[in-house]
Design an enzyme around this catalytic site. Structure first.
Site, PDB file in Angstrom:
ATOM      1  N   SER A  41      77.611  83.535  84.261  1.00 55.57           N
ATOM      2  CA  SER A  41      76.797  84.320  83.332  1.00 55.57           C
ATOM      3  C   SER A  41      77.664  84.994  82.272  1.00 55.57           C
ATOM      4  O   SER A  41      78.443  84.317  81.608  1.00 55.57           O
ATOM      5  CB  SER A  41      75.987  85.323  84.152  1.00 55.57           C
ATOM      6  OG  SER A  41      74.792  85.592  83.512  1.00 55.57           O
ATOM      7  N   HIS A  89      69.021  81.544  88.254  1.00 54.17           N
ATOM      8  CA  HIS A  89      70.290  82.048  87.729  1.00 54.17           C
ATOM      9  C   HIS A  89      71.082  82.656  88.894  1.00 54.17           C
ATOM     10  O   HIS A  89      70.678  83.673  89.455  1.00 54.17           O
ATOM     11  CB  HIS A  89      69.927  83.129  86.706  1.00 54.17           C
ATOM     12  CG  HIS A  89      71.078  83.659  85.941  1.00 54.17           C
ATOM     13  ND1 HIS A  89      71.733  82.915  85.004  1.00 54.17           N
ATOM     14  CD2 HIS A  89      71.692  84.875  85.967  1.00 54.17           C
ATOM     15  CE1 HIS A  89      72.688  83.643  84.455  1.00 54.17           C
ATOM     16  NE2 HIS A  89      72.695  84.842  85.039  1.00 54.17           N
TER      17      HIS A  89
END
Ligand code: GCU
Length: 435
Positions: free
Chosen positions: A274, A415
């Site tokens: 990320s 995610h």
């Protein structure tokens, strides 16, 4: 006490409604709804990483290294991440803990404090390092920063509790932990330490806010002030933000790894998830000592193409995280068409070193398709430099990685960083290290 007449209440209601209606377009312009419709992706032309600013084609490797690569590097420095200062700090390393019998005897655990000032009073970072005891020779190492403190990556009680910035960042403590100490091991799901060791790799990790706290503090904390010129109080519009600082931290960790006799520093695999994936890509672009670079769900400002404006956009990322990039990047918000570069060119700066880009099917915010296309369009540079680039024309199905000099997978789910992701990264490293 006076009470309002029915008329004045009605008038108030009417005025409020009018304000809402009139301000809606302004609010919408500030916070446009994210696009998740492939058909609504704007038409765009990607800048060609192999065409020079002068319009001439890059036909040989010498032109790539001497002209085009520096041109691309300069665009990312001036327009996006901001320039990393050339100044060297008096960095020093201190082994602050050592256990040759960690994790039930399978690992050696070291903690190394990296001081950024000569008197050791300023900011410093702690590298937590696990090395596999069953390997006699120098080991390759995965280097990856963590989000919540070194002590969160494993329940191992020998790991020091991370001190910097966790108090201000308390809400990000996972598992509802009440105190910093309670969060020991809370992120271990994302860190399969034993699996990494068993495969013959070491793991080095650092709490990212040791280097620069992740909030808009006007760059008064963390490492930025150590670089200010006399009278300077914040970075100039083409100077680094927080992502630049974290990338700098990855390189300082590499400086240490080069000094550690237990480590094969020519085989350091830089991995980031990320926002830390964005930082890993930028570190890998600037510092060619990293032999493999892995972007896990790095999305907007990382591997994903900005011009697609799918999911998170430049405008949104700058509004919510104004400290991540340099101020020059602001002008591209809701204006991606004016970019003379895109993220495939960031990936091309890593060529010809092995690069892995990973997406997750439900992580639409990070634009999986944009991440794939970026890897695909970095390929011509990899090919010019004599490698095979990415061996896929279309995005592979979830769970089916493609691996050559560029690796890519999309997995099912959100995610995150999962065991599946790590297994792919270990296989990719094995493949490139001839294991
Ligand atoms: C937010 C942000 C992303 C970032 C992510 C993360 O979702 O919008 O750009 O990658 O946080 O770092 O977890």
């Amino acid at each position: 006490m006076t009470s309002k007449s029915p008329n004045s209440s009605l008038c108030l209601l009417f005025t409020s409604l009018l304000i809402c209606v009139l301000s809606a377009p302004i609010l919408f312009a500030q916070n446009p709804v994210a696009n998740y419709d492939e058909k609504a992706v704007p038409a765009f032309q990607l800048p060609d990483p192999l065409i020079l600013g002068s319009g001439d084609a890059v036909l040989d490797t010498a032109t790539w290294w001497s002209l085009r690569r520096p041109e691309i590097m300069e665009m990312f420095e001036n327009e996006m991440f901001g320039k990393t200062p050339d100044m060297k700090l008096p960095v020093s390393f201190e082994l602050t803990s050592l256990d040759k019998n960690a994790l039930g005897g399978i690992a050696t655990r070291k903690e190394i404090t990296v001081y950024f000032t000569a008197d050791k009073s300023g900011p410093s970072m702690v590298i937590l390092l696990y090395l596999p005891n069953h390997v006699e020779s120098k080991v390759p190492v995965f280097l990856a920063m963590n989000f919540n403190g070194n002590h969160t990556i494993h329940p191992d009680s020998g790991v020091s509790i991370t001190r910097s910035w966790l108090e201000v960042n308390r809400e990000s403590l996972s598992n509802g932990s009440k105190t910093v100490a309670d969060s020991r091991g809370s992120a271990s799901r994302r860190w399969p330490v034993e699996m990494i060791l068993q495969r013959g790799y070491g793991l080095a990790t650092i709490y990212y806010e040791d280097i620069d706290p992740d909030f808009d503090d006007g760059f008064q904390n963390g490492i930025h002030p150590l670089f200010y010129k006399s009278g300077q109080t914040s970075p100039n519009s083409n100077e680094w933000g927080s992502i630049g600082a974290w990338a700098w931290g990855y390189s300082r960790a590499m400086d240490y790894l080069e000094t550690d006799g237990d480590i094969d520093s020519r085989r350091v695999i830089l991995m980031g998830h990320s926002r830390l994936g964005k930082a890993a890509l930028w570190a890998g672009a600037q510092d060619q000592r990293f032999s493999v670079v892995i972007s896990n769900n790095s999305g907007c400002g990382g591997a994903a193409l900005s011009k697609r404006a799918y999911g998170e956009t430049i405008g949104r990322i700058n509004r919510v995280f104004p400290h991540w990039f340099c101020d020059n990047f602001l002008k591209y918000g809701e204006n991606e068409g004016s970019l003379t570069f895109d993220q495939h060119m960031l990936l091309s700066l890593i060529a010809p070193r092995p690069l892995y880009v990973a997406s997750a099917e439900e992580d639409l915010w990070a634009d999986p398709q944009g991440e794939f296309l970026s890897a695909l369009h970095a390929s011509p540079v990899y090919k010019l430099l004599g490698t095979d680039g990415l061996q896929a024309e279309a995005r592979p199905l979830p769970g089916l990685p493609v691996m050559s000099t560029i690796g890519y997978h999309i997995r099912k789910g959100k995610h995150d960083v999962t065991d599946f992701d790590w297994e792919c990264y270990l296989n990719f490293a094995d493949m490139h290290f001839g294991k």
